[in-house]
Design an enzyme around this catalytic site. Structure first.
Site, PDB file in Angstrom:
ATOM      1  N   CYS A   6       0.834  -1.208   0.000  1.00 22.18           N
ATOM      2  CA  CYS A   6       0.000   0.000   0.000  1.00 22.18           C
ATOM      3  C   CYS A   6       0.869   1.259   0.000  1.00 22.18           C
ATOM      4  CB  CYS A   6      -1.004  -0.061   1.149  1.00 22.18           C
ATOM      5  SG  CYS A   6      -2.437   0.976   0.824  1.00 22.18           S
ATOM      6  N   HIS A  57      -3.268  -5.161   1.879  1.00 21.42           N
ATOM      7  CA  HIS A  57      -2.595  -5.347   3.167  1.00 21.42           C
ATOM      8  C   HIS A  57      -2.548  -6.819   3.574  1.00 21.42           C
ATOM      9  CE1 HIS A  57      -2.289  -1.126   4.558  1.00 21.42           C
ATOM     10  NE2 HIS A  57      -3.282  -0.954   3.706  1.00 21.42           N
ATOM     11  N   GLU A  69      -0.703  -8.171   5.597  1.00 18.64           N
ATOM     12  CA  GLU A  69      -0.321  -8.303   7.015  1.00 18.64           C
ATOM     13  C   GLU A  69      -1.533  -8.201   7.944  1.00 18.64           C
ATOM     14  OE1 GLU A  69      -0.097  -5.710   5.191  1.00 18.64           O
ATOM     15  OE2 GLU A  69      -0.330  -3.859   6.342  1.00 18.64           O
TER      16      GLU A  69
END
Ligand code: GLN
Length: 193
Positions: free
Chosen positions: A80, A173, A175
């Protein structure tokens, strides 16, 4: 050996990346200074706010040493805002915002509009079996990519995961979901480059 995986820790979602990487057995190092950078063999640049990260990279004295490491092919994974920082050109950026030109893509910040600025979708990712559930938050859009860029996933027609050499970028994302398979792709990449 993946060595020490650095996580740029100036701002943004760096702790979530560190948790995923540790879960995969990687030694990690938060990077805030040029000395921290010298200890790492690869780097993750997290999501957050690319204008703030650009500013903090310059004031911390990290921008130039990191640019040199990237020119020397430091393996790097940007998510991002991290993708924005690694791009060659930023549309709708702030005039003083810098990027590293580490991958031959141009991006447009906050491209999905203010009303649907966050969304989730399942992606078909090259090298991963089954869907990958992806979270997009004020995501950048890839508006141009060069011939050396390898596309690993698209959402509709948009490139959302791509690689060129030792540089991996995602506009979402990985994560933030409990699925470490894209981080695994990065770790596998470290063994190749
Ligand atoms: N829109 C943000 C930026 O320009 C990126 C958003 C994110 O990283 N979730 O930096």
């Amino acid at each position: 050996m993946s060595g020490v995986v650095g996580v740029l820790a100036l701002q943004g979602a760096f702790e979530s990346h560190e948790t995923v990487l540790r879960g995969l057995g990687c030694a990690t190092q938060q990077v805030r200074t040029p000395d921290d950078l010298a200890k790492v063999n690869s780097l993750v640049i997290p999501g957050g706010e690319s204008t703030t990260m650009s500013h903090l990279l310059l004031t911390s004295g990290l921008f130039d040493p990191l640019k040199e490491r990237l020119v020397d092919r430091l393996p790097v994974f940007g998510t991002c805002a991290g993708m924005i920082l690694l791009a060659s050109h930023i549309e709708d950026g702030r005039p003083d915002q810098r990027c590293f030109s580490a991958i031959d893509i141009d991006v447009r910040r906050n491209a999905y509009g203010r009303q649907i600025d966050s969304f989730e979708t399942d992606l078909d990712v090259q090298g991963i079996d089954g869907d990958f559930h992806a979270v997009f938050i004020r995501a950048p859009q890839v508006v141009r990519y060069g011939p050396g860029v390898h596309i690993l996933a698209r959402h509709d027609d948009d490139v959302v995961l791509a690689r060129e050499g030792a540089v991996l970028v995602a506009s979402f994302h990985p994560e933030l979901t409990h699925d470490d398979r894209i981080h695994r792709l990065f770790i596998e990449m470290l063994l190749e480059v």
